[in-house]
Design an enzyme around this catalytic site. Structure first.
Site, PDB file in Angstrom:
ATOM      1  N   SER A  50       0.803  -1.229   0.000  1.00 36.37           N
ATOM      2  CA  SER A  50       0.000   0.000   0.000  1.00 36.37           C
ATOM      3  C   SER A  50       0.834   1.277   0.000  1.00 36.37           C
ATOM      4  CB  SER A  50      -0.928  -0.001   1.216  1.00 36.37           C
ATOM      5  OG  SER A  50      -0.150  -0.024   2.399  1.00 36.37           O
ATOM      6  N   CYS A  51       2.135   1.159  -0.197  1.00 29.53           N
ATOM      7  CA  CYS A  51       3.052   2.290  -0.054  1.00 29.53           C
ATOM      8  C   CYS A  51       3.255   3.023  -1.384  1.00 29.53           C
ATOM      9  CB  CYS A  51       4.386   1.766   0.481  1.00 29.53           C
ATOM     10  SG  CYS A  51       5.715   2.946   0.488  1.00 29.53           S
ATOM     11  N   THR A  52       2.740   4.252  -1.477  1.00 28.58           N
ATOM     12  CA  THR A  52       2.875   5.062  -2.685  1.00 28.58           C
ATOM     13  C   THR A  52       4.335   5.393  -2.976  1.00 28.58           C
ATOM     14  OG1 THR A  52       0.730   6.026  -2.223  1.00 28.58           O
ATOM     15  CG2 THR A  52       2.101   7.197  -3.786  1.00 28.58           C
TER      16      THR A  52
END
Length: 134
Positions: A10-12
């Site tokens: 989920s890490c942009t």
């Protein structure tokens, strides 16, 4: 030298780092820390490369950090490494590293240090030419 990229789904910023490495043709190995927790060897290397030790790599805003009632700064290194391997969510992300360099988080200027030296030299020469021409 292959770069290791610690990521989470989920890490942009992780996606930005991965895209940057691919665009600039930097060899890297991606490691989703929730699928394959960092090894003790990897964590020791990362800690050796930090300027401020745990402060550089531990996310004090993470759910894992908030759940734990441990003062991480007082832990012996071996216990800290065990804790991180059990709770990889403690790590800030992305973490990029090789044998000599470390970057925590995505920063477009700092990530350039992972470019091969000959490319960095070429870019510097182009920048100097552009400055002289302007």
């Amino acid at each position: 030298m292959t770069v290791t990229l610690f990521t989470s789904p989920s890490c942009t910023s992780c996606r930005k780092a991965k895209k940057w490495l691919k665009t600039h043709e930097v060899d890297f190995v991606e490691q989703n820390i929730f699928v394959q927790a960092p090894s003790a060897k990897q964590l020791k290397l990362i800690l050796q490369l930090t300027e401020n030790g745990t402060e550089d790599i531990i996310s004090k805003r993470s759910k894992d950090y908030k759940r734990l009632t441990i003062d991480i700064d007082t832990l012996p290194v071996s216990e800290l490494i065990n804790l991180i391997t059990q709770h990889p969510g403690l790590l800030r992300r992305p973490i990029l590293f090789d044998e000599k360099r470390l970057q925590v988080g995505f920063n477009e200027d700092e990530i350039r240090r992972f470019l091969p030296r000959h490319i960095r030299v070429m870019e510097l020469e182009k920048a100097i030419e552009a400055a002289d021409a302007g």
